[in-house]
Enzyme design. Structure first.
Site, PDB file in Angstrom:
ATOM      1  N   GLU A 191      -9.931   6.970  -9.545  1.00 18.38           N
ATOM      2  CA  GLU A 191     -11.346   6.800  -9.854  1.00 18.38           C
ATOM      3  C   GLU A 191     -11.527   5.926 -11.094  1.00 18.38           C
ATOM      4  O   GLU A 191     -12.487   5.142 -11.174  1.00 18.38           O
ATOM      5  CB  GLU A 191     -12.012   8.159 -10.073  1.00 18.38           C
ATOM      6  N   SER A 277       7.613  -5.321  -7.938  1.00 16.37           N
ATOM      7  CA  SER A 277       6.757  -5.353  -6.750  1.00 16.37           C
ATOM      8  C   SER A 277       7.450  -5.832  -5.478  1.00 16.37           C
ATOM      9  O   SER A 277       7.166  -5.316  -4.404  1.00 16.37           O
ATOM     10  CB  SER A 277       5.524  -6.217  -7.025  1.00 16.37           C
ATOM     11  N   HIS A 406      -3.281   2.455   0.981  1.00 20.61           N
ATOM     12  CA  HIS A 406      -2.046   1.871   0.454  1.00 20.61           C
ATOM     13  C   HIS A 406      -2.169   1.672  -1.049  1.00 20.61           C
ATOM     14  O   HIS A 406      -1.257   1.987  -1.811  1.00 20.61           O
ATOM     15  CB  HIS A 406      -1.739   0.536   1.124  1.00 20.61           C
ATOM     16  N   SER A 407      -3.281   1.128  -1.491  1.00 24.14           N
ATOM     17  CA  SER A 407      -3.547   0.909  -2.906  1.00 24.14           C
ATOM     18  C   SER A 407      -5.049   0.741  -3.079  1.00 24.14           C
ATOM     19  O   SER A 407      -5.820   0.854  -2.115  1.00 24.14           O
ATOM     20  CB  SER A 407      -2.816  -0.339  -3.415  1.00 24.14           C
TER      21      SER A 407
END
Length: 514
Positions: A191, A277, A406-407
């Site tokens: 959030e 990543s 996922h993100s």
């Protein structure tokens, strides 16, 4: 298939090439031997190797054809005949008198024979195999899928005849507390990203058990290479809520000095190299680390976490082969949640998940319910024992469900149904499942639940508020920690950057010290 007939010279018989499509000659060995060691070796080979289809025997004569079916069938001779047995015995005697070095130089096949020739094993340089006259292709999949190891059902109740691990109240409640902390951190940080307080975030909703249960089964000395969905490993090892918040905000207290994207955690002190990543790059790195541990005779292993999407990368296959050949103490833990961002597994591979890929590389493997905390704890603990005591890699496929997107860059409702997500979130939540089990043991109650939930929320909010007020890393950190002495080209780039900032001060963040 044409079957060659007619006499052959002795030299041709010794070469035993049979005009087979092979680059090198093989060694024919019989299943029974005069030495117990060879008997055991061949027995194992017979039970573990695939048969090789063949029509002619090693002498390549038409009369020496093996029993065959269909258009390839020809009259067969008896391998146990006196004539052939005598010739084979003489060949074996002569060969045994030849020094090993001369055998290698001669290129002739080494033979060993016994009275029982029902099981003939050929030791090719590329594979040890037994023969069959039936042409059979290995099926693309097994008749039945690999079973999934599980101890608790969806309601947190032990399955009938399940052998539960020895876990006391202290360890069980510590595991649960960490799962709650991880779940709470994910909810609040997600959030916070939506509010623009930092740029990116990934949650572990639905995969908390993979994080915490596996971490609990490992040793602090084990070197762990995570992907971006395993912050619970660091949390279990002592990475504080403040450490997580500092990294996501990229402030001066961040161990990475603000150089990484949010959720790209790492800690040298906790034996967790900073993740990167690019998918699957950590897998060969983990094998290299394990090889170092093996050479140093350390009582530790390396652990590599990855998702099902990473199995489509070349680094995955290179790492498994590397680990198998060097026999490194490496545990590969795959989170198979069915999606590589928005790509489903049936668009990635046709095999029975990830677990079967281990056998292709000669790696012991197991499939586990990734939402069953007890099953994961047992599997990882046993895998660690195998990896260290036997010095061999192990592959664990943890079947799970990624409840979250996922993100923060993804909207998973575009490629899966919301009802499906809600079902897994409410009915099969691993945190709730484990809570029911510890409640049944008398180790947890409503009062404890209320306390840990309140404590976790307060801890996350306090850490986040504090991290947001901290100073950003200095500008010079962009150029340091790579070279011992800064080279001239980087010094020139730094000067150019400072000139641009001086010329356009409004376009540069005011909270970054120059």
């Amino acid at each position: 298939m044409a079957v060659e007939s007619g006499p052959k010279s002795k030299g041709s018989a010794l070469r035993a090439d049979c005009e087979m499509p092979m680059a090198t000659r093989g060694l024919r060995v019989l299943a029974k031997s005069s030495t117990p060691l060879l008997r055991r070796t061949l027995s194992n080979s017979i039970s573990e190797t695939r048969p090789c289809a063949r029509i002619l025997d090693a002498e390549c004569s038409g009369a020496a054809a093996l029993p065959a079916r269909g258009s390839c069938g020809v009259p067969a001779r008896s391998y146990g005949s006196a004539t052939n047995r005598t010739a084979d015995t003489e060949l074996s005697k002569n060969w045994s008198k030849t020094p090993p070095a001369a055998r290698r130089l001669s290129g002739e096949p080494e033979k060993a024979f016994s009275d029982d020739e029902d099981h003939e094993i050929l030791d090719y340089p590329g594979a040890k195999t037994n023969f069959t006259h039936e042409m059979t292709f290995i099926p693309e999949t097994a008749a039945e899928p690999v079973p999934c190891f599980r101890l608790l059902n969806d309601f947190g109740q032990p399955l009938p005849w399940a052998k539960l691990p020895q876990m006391d109240a202290e360890l069980a409640t510590k595991i649960y507390r960490n799962m709650v902390n991880l779940q709470t951190m994910d909810a609040i940080f997600y959030e916070a990203q939506r509010q623009g307080r930092f740029s990116f975030y990934l949650t572990t909703h639905g995969e908390e058990a993979i994080n915490i249960a596996s971490a609990a089964a490992l040793s602090p000395q084990d070197v762990v290479f995570t992907q971006y969905r395993e912050p619970g490993i660091l949390m279990w090892r002592g990475f504080t809520m403040q450490d997580f918040a500092d990294q996501c905000f990229g402030n001066a207290a961040d161990l990475g000095k603000g150089r990484q994207m949010p959720v790209h955690y790492g800690s040298r002190e906790l034996n967790c190299p900073t993740l990167s990543s690019p998918i699957a790059t950590q897998l060969p790195q983990a094998v290299g680390a394990a090889y170092g541990l093996k050479m140093s005779r350390k009582d530790a292993c390396s652990v590599a976490y990855f998702g099902d999407g990473a199995s489509s990368e070349g680094d995955f296959h290179a790492a498994l082969n590397f680990a198998a050949i060097l026999e490194t103490p490496t545990i590969f833990i795959c989170r198979n949640n069915g999606w590589a961002i928005s790509t489903p597994t049936n668009d990635q591979f046709r095999s029975d998940g990830i677990v079967v890929k281990g056998r292709g590389y000669g790696i012991r493997s197991i499939r586990v319910d990734g939402m069953d905390t007890l099953a994961l704890y047992c599997a990882v603990k046993e895998a660690r024992k195998i990896a260290i005591e036997e010095s061999r890699p192990v592959l664990i496929e943890a079947l799970s469900y990624r409840v979250g997107h996922h993100s923060t860059s993804d909207d998973s409702s575009k490629y899966r149904k919301k009802a499906e997500i809600e079902h897994w979130k409410l009915v099969r939540d691993p945190v709730n499942r484990f809570k029911k089990w510890i409640e049944a043991q008398g180790w947890w109650d409503a009062k404890s639940e209320k306390a840990i939930r309140s404590e976790a929320r307060s801890s996350v909010i306090a850490a986040m508020n504090k991290a947001g007020q901290k100073q950003k890393p200095e500008l010079s950190n962009l150029f340091t920690d790579v070279y011992d002495s800064l080279p001239s080209n980087l010094r020139e780039q730094e000067l150019q950057l400072r000139d641009v900032i001086a010329k356009y001060p409004r376009g540069y963040p005011t909270d970054v010290p120059l």
